[in-house]
Scaffold this active site. Sequence first.
Site, PDB file in Angstrom:
ATOM      1  N   GLU A  77       3.822 -32.504  -8.808  1.00  0.00           N
ATOM      2  CA  GLU A  77       3.162 -31.467  -8.015  1.00  0.00           C
ATOM      3  C   GLU A  77       4.165 -30.708  -7.154  1.00  0.00           C
ATOM      4  O   GLU A  77       4.154 -29.475  -7.113  1.00  0.00           O
ATOM      5  CB  GLU A  77       2.095 -32.096  -7.133  1.00  0.00           C
ATOM      6  CG  GLU A  77       1.357 -31.082  -6.259  1.00  0.00           C
ATOM      7  CD  GLU A  77       0.309 -31.720  -5.377  1.00  0.00           C
ATOM      8  OE1 GLU A  77       0.480 -31.672  -4.150  1.00  0.00           O
ATOM      9  OE2 GLU A  77      -0.668 -32.270  -5.931  1.00  0.00           O
TER      10      GLU A  77
ATOM     11  N   ARG B 236       6.173   6.047   0.396  1.00  0.00           N
ATOM     12  CA  ARG B 236       5.846   6.334   1.801  1.00  0.00           C
ATOM     13  C   ARG B 236       6.999   7.082   2.461  1.00  0.00           C
ATOM     14  O   ARG B 236       8.147   6.648   2.430  1.00  0.00           O
ATOM     15  CB  ARG B 236       5.594   5.018   2.537  1.00  0.00           C
ATOM     16  CG  ARG B 236       5.391   5.180   4.049  1.00  0.00           C
ATOM     17  CD  ARG B 236       3.995   5.688   4.364  1.00  0.00           C
ATOM     18  NE  ARG B 236       3.729   5.553   5.792  1.00  0.00           N
ATOM     19  CZ  ARG B 236       3.663   6.567   6.641  1.00  0.00           C
ATOM     20  NH1 ARG B 236       3.880   7.813   6.211  1.00  0.00           N
ATOM     21  NH2 ARG B 236       3.390   6.364   7.906  1.00  0.00           N
TER      22      ARG B 236
ATOM     23  N   GLN C  86      17.494   1.302   6.680  1.00  0.00           N
ATOM     24  CA  GLN C  86      18.108  -0.001   6.456  1.00  0.00           C
ATOM     25  C   GLN C  86      17.187  -1.153   6.830  1.00  0.00           C
ATOM     26  O   GLN C  86      17.182  -2.199   6.173  1.00  0.00           O
ATOM     27  CB  GLN C  86      19.415  -0.103   7.232  1.00  0.00           C
ATOM     28  CG  GLN C  86      20.292  -1.271   6.803  1.00  0.00           C
ATOM     29  CD  GLN C  86      21.648  -1.219   7.475  1.00  0.00           C
ATOM     30  OE1 GLN C  86      21.747  -1.059   8.689  1.00  0.00           O
ATOM     31  NE2 GLN C  86      22.703  -1.365   6.683  1.00  0.00           N
TER      32      GLN C  86
END
Length: 386
Positions: free
Chosen positions: A247, A273, A284
Amino acid sequence: MDFSLSQEQLDLRDRTRKFAEDHLGKSLRAGKDGDPDAELWRADWKAAADFGVFSSLVDEAYGGHGADIVDTILMLEALGEGCADNGLTLSINGQLWASMIPFISFGSEAQKATYLPRFCDGSLLCADAMTESESGSDAFALSTTAKATDDGYILNGEKVYISLAPTCDIALVFATSDPALGRWGISTFIVEASDEGFIRGKAEDKMGLRASPLGSIRLENCFVPKERLLGEEGDGAAIFSDAMEWERSFIFASHVGRMARQLQICADYAHERKVSGHPIERYQSVSNRLVEMRLRLETSRLLLYTTAWMKSQGLPCASEAAMAKLHISESFAASSMDAIRIHGALGYMEESGVPRDLRDSVGGLIYGGTSDIQRQIIASLLRSEF
């Protein structure tokens, strides 16, 4: 280690991603993120089974495909990339590693023949019932008891925070025959939901991973016939530890795929955008976050593939499993926070879908052994590795 993928593996990954995009996440598409529809959830589960997700690692004699571990990981990663429902993909991974692996590794021929085909076709949901309210990270400090009778065992106790408990058909219940023996007194029992004395608690309301049902199981003088003892008496700790290594190694395979889709979404948004006439990707502070997301993705993928390769070679990988669990879970949480920052105010709005990944990522820092527990495991193995 050669991590180059064959054309067949690339095709498998592409087919799985397309399947997940087209057929999984029905509850999310129906606008039921906070309250997944049980019928839609079960339809997703059956679709995943029909595609071959649960049969991948199972031997052909029991209805499986006998696939390689690496191929299975590629499939699970692609599920996460194609399906936005992290709760569903986590449940699928949990079923494979916490529930099916114990049957594959420790089940008798009769038990494999009875249960594995039903795992493969999606008709059987199994809960891994270990955790108790007073045990937590001290996993083997169990109060659930198993009293031997002539033809079986009487189980009493309560398990909490159990994935799939509200909907499971069977449960692997870990109980102790003698608390004084500690881990050596623990055994594993296949308990069916129809057994008298098997009582489910209600589904818990969680912060995230809402399509991964979680709840409690109470056992009140629940009789389990001796043929439903998994392994031998006293094997419970070994069975649980083995399942936990699997797991920890791979339960976040689908989260790695989700991180890849998350990065793509953020990179596209940063390109489209504009602020002051320029795409925000030119700033940056934004580009640095994208780079960090890419770095986390690639290191997570490398740890995942390395551990899969080691497992396929039969090599011990307790430390690698803990590192994979630790790094991928914390990377998903960090990248999910970066995704919100990149999207700004929109990323804080539920309509964007961005906050869901952050909510879902937090659980990974806790279940399957907290991040602190993983660090303890890694530290305890350091001297033996150098």
